[in-house]
Enzyme design. Structure first.
Site, PDB file in Angstrom:
ATOM      1  N   HIS A   1       0.839  -1.198   0.000  1.00 28.97           N
ATOM      2  CA  HIS A   1       0.000   0.000   0.000  1.00 28.97           C
ATOM      3  C   HIS A   1       0.872   1.247   0.000  1.00 28.97           C
ATOM      4  O   HIS A   1       2.096   1.159   0.094  1.00 28.97           O
ATOM      5  CB  HIS A   1      -0.995  -0.024   1.170  1.00 28.97           C
ATOM      6  CG  HIS A   1      -0.406  -0.018   2.535  1.00 28.97           C
ATOM      7  ND1 HIS A   1       0.463  -0.989   2.990  1.00 28.97           N
ATOM      8  CD2 HIS A   1      -0.567   0.842   3.579  1.00 28.97           C
ATOM      9  CE1 HIS A   1       0.791  -0.730   4.249  1.00 28.97           C
ATOM     10  NE2 HIS A   1       0.192   0.380   4.625  1.00 28.97           N
TER      11      HIS A   1
ATOM     12  N   HIS B   1       1.271   3.795   2.033  1.00 26.98           N
ATOM     13  CA  HIS B   1       1.776   4.478   3.235  1.00 26.98           C
ATOM     14  C   HIS B   1       3.299   4.558   3.134  1.00 26.98           C
ATOM     15  O   HIS B   1       3.948   3.608   2.682  1.00 26.98           O
ATOM     16  CB  HIS B   1       1.363   3.717   4.504  1.00 26.98           C
ATOM     17  CG  HIS B   1      -0.056   4.008   4.917  1.00 26.98           C
ATOM     18  ND1 HIS B   1      -0.746   3.215   5.798  1.00 26.98           N
ATOM     19  CD2 HIS B   1      -0.895   5.025   4.567  1.00 26.98           C
ATOM     20  CE1 HIS B   1      -1.965   3.738   5.973  1.00 26.98           C
ATOM     21  NE2 HIS B   1      -2.084   4.813   5.235  1.00 26.98           N
TER      22      HIS B   1
ATOM     23  N   ASP C   1       5.766   4.196   5.060  1.00 23.96           N
ATOM     24  CA  ASP C   1       6.646   3.170   5.641  1.00 23.96           C
ATOM     25  C   ASP C   1       6.754   1.923   4.758  1.00 23.96           C
ATOM     26  O   ASP C   1       7.504   1.001   5.071  1.00 23.96           O
ATOM     27  CB  ASP C   1       6.226   2.803   7.084  1.00 23.96           C
ATOM     28  CG  ASP C   1       4.778   2.373   7.215  1.00 23.96           C
ATOM     29  OD1 ASP C   1       3.936   2.815   6.409  1.00 23.96           O
ATOM     30  OD2 ASP C   1       4.476   1.583   8.141  1.00 23.96           O
ATOM     31  N   HIS C   2       6.019   1.904   3.627  1.00 26.24           N
ATOM     32  CA  HIS C   2       6.064   0.750   2.731  1.00 26.24           C
ATOM     33  C   HIS C   2       6.581   1.104   1.336  1.00 26.24           C
ATOM     34  O   HIS C   2       6.809   0.229   0.523  1.00 26.24           O
ATOM     35  CB  HIS C   2       4.668   0.111   2.606  1.00 26.24           C
ATOM     36  CG  HIS C   2       4.187  -0.406   3.913  1.00 26.24           C
ATOM     37  ND1 HIS C   2       4.148  -1.752   4.217  1.00 26.24           N
ATOM     38  CD2 HIS C   2       3.767   0.240   5.033  1.00 26.24           C
ATOM     39  CE1 HIS C   2       3.711  -1.902   5.455  1.00 26.24           C
ATOM     40  NE2 HIS C   2       3.476  -0.710   5.976  1.00 26.24           N
TER      41      HIS C   2
ATOM     42  N   HIS D   1      -7.362  -1.994   5.909  1.00 28.32           N
ATOM     43  CA  HIS D   1      -6.437  -1.046   6.525  1.00 28.32           C
ATOM     44  C   HIS D   1      -7.022   0.359   6.361  1.00 28.32           C
ATOM     45  O   HIS D   1      -8.117   0.506   5.809  1.00 28.32           O
ATOM     46  CB  HIS D   1      -5.077  -1.198   5.830  1.00 28.32           C
ATOM     47  CG  HIS D   1      -3.947  -0.517   6.523  1.00 28.32           C
ATOM     48  ND1 HIS D   1      -3.771  -0.550   7.876  1.00 28.32           N
ATOM     49  CD2 HIS D   1      -2.911   0.231   6.035  1.00 28.32           C
ATOM     50  CE1 HIS D   1      -2.693   0.139   8.185  1.00 28.32           C
ATOM     51  NE2 HIS D   1      -2.154   0.631   7.091  1.00 28.32           N
TER      52      HIS D   1
ATOM     53  N   ASP E   1      -0.495  -4.092   5.865  1.00 25.13           N
ATOM     54  CA  ASP E   1      -1.028  -3.867   7.208  1.00 25.13           C
ATOM     55  C   ASP E   1      -2.537  -4.144   7.156  1.00 25.13           C
ATOM     56  O   ASP E   1      -3.199  -3.673   6.230  1.00 25.13           O
ATOM     57  CB  ASP E   1      -0.846  -2.413   7.600  1.00 25.13           C
ATOM     58  CG  ASP E   1       0.601  -1.914   7.517  1.00 25.13           C
ATOM     59  OD1 ASP E   1       1.527  -2.715   7.303  1.00 25.13           O
ATOM     60  OD2 ASP E   1       0.806  -0.703   7.630  1.00 25.13           O
TER      61      ASP E   1
ATOM     62  N   HIS F   1       6.722  -5.829  11.164  1.00 28.70           N
ATOM     63  CA  HIS F   1       5.997  -4.557  11.257  1.00 28.70           C
ATOM     64  C   HIS F   1       5.615  -4.238  12.707  1.00 28.70           C
ATOM     65  O   HIS F   1       4.451  -4.079  13.054  1.00 28.70           O
ATOM     66  CB  HIS F   1       4.741  -4.596  10.357  1.00 28.70           C
ATOM     67  CG  HIS F   1       4.192  -3.238  10.021  1.00 28.70           C
ATOM     68  ND1 HIS F   1       3.424  -2.518  10.907  1.00 28.70           N
ATOM     69  CD2 HIS F   1       4.287  -2.463   8.916  1.00 28.70           C
ATOM     70  CE1 HIS F   1       3.082  -1.375  10.340  1.00 28.70           C
ATOM     71  NE2 HIS F   1       3.596  -1.314   9.141  1.00 28.70           N
TER      72      HIS F   1
END
Ligand SMILES: [Zn+2]
Ligand SMILES: [Zn+2]
Length: 305
Positions: free
Chosen positions: A61, A63, A65-66, A141, A209, A268
């Site tokens: 996705h 976000h 952090d990914h 998510h 997530d 994670h």
């Protein structure tokens, strides 16, 4: 054999000892990444993963952090001398995200193919990775998010007796193992004339997530390795998990048990979770074969026979 490195096991923000989400997979020298958080290319360099042969990047996705690590990584892959295609797969919006990244990383010596929001199992055009079946599952998510399952098919063994019974000329034996059919001396020969029974491949699934979903156990069914987010170790944090659309160790382990996977790798972790090992018991009391992820943890998966 398939080699894997968990490049980063952190969620949300990078910590001094924890990079963000990314898994590296090496299949016969062709390399795959799932997610590319900040710090991905640093971990790759520390583990000598190599950049040139990355052929496929799956993004769960959008976000940060990914995906933020992609900006630097695409550039580094360019400097490695790669010239063949790179495929990037992601949820709705991935094309726009890659186009935005291309503003910063304008010139690249290789072509990027984008597969946006795949609905069905698919393969990519690649000499080696064509054997790989990729499936995506919609997760729950705070933004559109996909789980991935990768099935590495294994070609059956060459069977001399079958080749003889089917009168396959010896000069075709080798070639037929790698091509579906060959036309030779006015006759068509197919690979099933020389190959034995199907052999079990290797399945890897990656789910982060998300909240737990009833669709996940079936999606990850019989995985040799199930990599799953486990944001919170303490069951007391369940309300946080529900609010932020993440999972606890207990919830991840439940999915592993229901999916009858062979091994569970937790990843994670919340920045507030200083020592995930403290909570390992919350997972192992439900699913025994659980490993706590650590940055640059290496694993190998072998075929059954
Ligand atoms: Zn995340
Ligand atoms: Zn997220």
């Amino acid at each position: 054999m398939i080699d894997l490195v968990l490049l980063g096991c952190g969620g949300n923000v990078p910590m001094p000892n924890r990079n963000l989400s990314s898994l590296f997979i090496n299949y016969r020298g062709h390399k795959i990444l799932i997610d590319c958080g900040e710090g991905t290319q640093v971990s790759m360099r520390m583990k000598n993963c190599g950049f040139k042969d990355i052929d496929l990047i799956l993004i769960t996705h959008l976000h940060g952090d990914h995906i933020i690590g992609l900006i630097g990584l695409l550039s580094t892959i360019g400097n490695s001398g790669k010239s063949d295609n790179l495929t990037i797969v992601g949820p709705r919006g991935i094309t726009e995200a890659i186009n935005a990244i291309r503003v910063l990383v304008e010139y690249l010596p290789y072509k990027i193919n984008i597969i946006e929001d795949p609905k069905e199992t698919f393969s990519i055009e690649n000499d080696i990775l064509k054997d790989l079946e990729i499936s995506a599952l919609e997760l729950e998510h705070s933004t559109e998010c996909l789980g991935y399952s990768l099935y590495f098919n294994r070609t059956p063994k060459f069977n001399v007796q079958k080749a003889l019974i089917n009168n396959v000329p010896k000069e075709l034996w080798n070639r037929l193992q790698n091509s579906n059919e060959i036309f030779y001396n006015n006759r068509t020969y197919t690979s099933d004339m020389v190959l034995g029974d199907d052999r079990k491949g290797i399945k890897i699934s990656f789910v982060t997530d998300t909240r737990p979903l009833f669709t996940i156990p079936d999606f990850i069914k019989d995985s040799d390795l199930f990599v799953c987010e486990a944001m919170y170790g303490d069951d007391m944090d369940i309300s946080k998990a529900m609010k932020n659309k993440h999972m606890t160790f207990t919830e991840a382990a439940n999915l592993a048990r229901l999916g009858q996977v062979k091994k569970l790798l937790l990843t994670h972790f919340s920045p507030s979770l200083e020592n995930p090992h403290e909570y390992l018991g919350n997972a192992t009391r439900i699913f025994e074969n659980t490993i706590i992820g650590e940055d640059r943890l290496s694993l190998s998966l072998n075929y059954e026979d």
